[in-house]
Design an enzyme around this catalytic site. Sequence first.
Site: not given
Length: 392
Positions: A314, A104
């Site tokens: 993201m 992430c």
Amino acid sequence: MSSVPQIKIPATYIRGGTSKGVFFSVEDLPEVAQVPGAARDAILQRVIGSPDPYGKQIDGMGGATSSTSKTVILAKSTQSDHDVDYLFGQVSIDKPFVDWSGNCGNLSAAVGAFAISKGLVDQDRLPENGIATVRIWQANIKKTIIAHVPMTNGEVQETGNFELDGVTFPAAEVQIEFLDPADGEGAMFPTGNLVDDLDVPGVGTLKATMINAGIPTIFLNAEEIGYTGTELQEAINGDPAALERFETIRAHGAVQMGLISDVSEAAARQHTPKVAFVGKAQSYTSSSGKVVEAGDIDLVVRALSMGKLHHAMMGTAAVAIGTAAAIPGTLVNLAAGGGERTSVTFGHPSGTLKVGAEAEQNNSQWTAKKAIMSRSARVLMEGWVRIPGDSF
């Protein structure tokens, strides 16, 4: 009916970039969860409130979106020249599994600060005032991330004037460098091509750039799939047929990228690869009502995460965007106007983001040296998270 008491686990709830996650030090987890396995996965699912057939995660810390169904485990690094090992778990909202297949990028912005606060960075490497350089080993993909964390009076500085589209309030700027960001051990372009013809049964044959950088990503041309690249979440997330098409594209792209051997395996690998679509720079109104002008961006990009259109972008996908933009001939590069570039500013549903990247070609093979972007992070709550003692 179970009457096993709850247990409490030291945890910190942190916003990193446009995501939120529950952070743990590995030694604070129950002993059985200090190593990978079913017990660890069960604990993290119960913390987040999954699997939840209602899709709301009411009985946990998750926020019912891919951006808020995240967990992080940190430990003193076992790698030389690194401070902390960072392991990321993407918890499925409605299914009983944790996806460990990728990183992430947004939460990467919070890892450095958490590592400092937990004493994982040697004190002699921390300035009283200035920028602390935290060397992070991303254990999911075995890559190095460098976080530049501001310090004031010997403590991490979280407040500031840096504004990040997709986050309501300003905070301190944290610059993140993703070194050698090609994901995994294979080639950056696993098919060997900058652009492929991706044959998707029931959808058609689509032009696609499939890249391993930051996170495995499949880039499509917006126009070819009936979009402009300026769509907001409701335009796609409210269309079940569109979401099914994107998942079919993702599954077949994953096979062609060598990530899975059969499309049936895609359901158990929701976090990777991502699917994104690009278009030429154009003006649009973001989800906050702010007008993004075509002259302020190089292209527009929309990306899906865990089966839904992301509300912003993201961080790992931003790395893929920046890297692909730096390589002449990819769909991302062509949408941005083509040619050589070391940075790109793109429009996403919440606004804009600039990411820099360095790529080079050796013996016809492209490699990425690093990608750089600025994010911010802030601790929202710290203490203990509680789960029923029979959850694992």
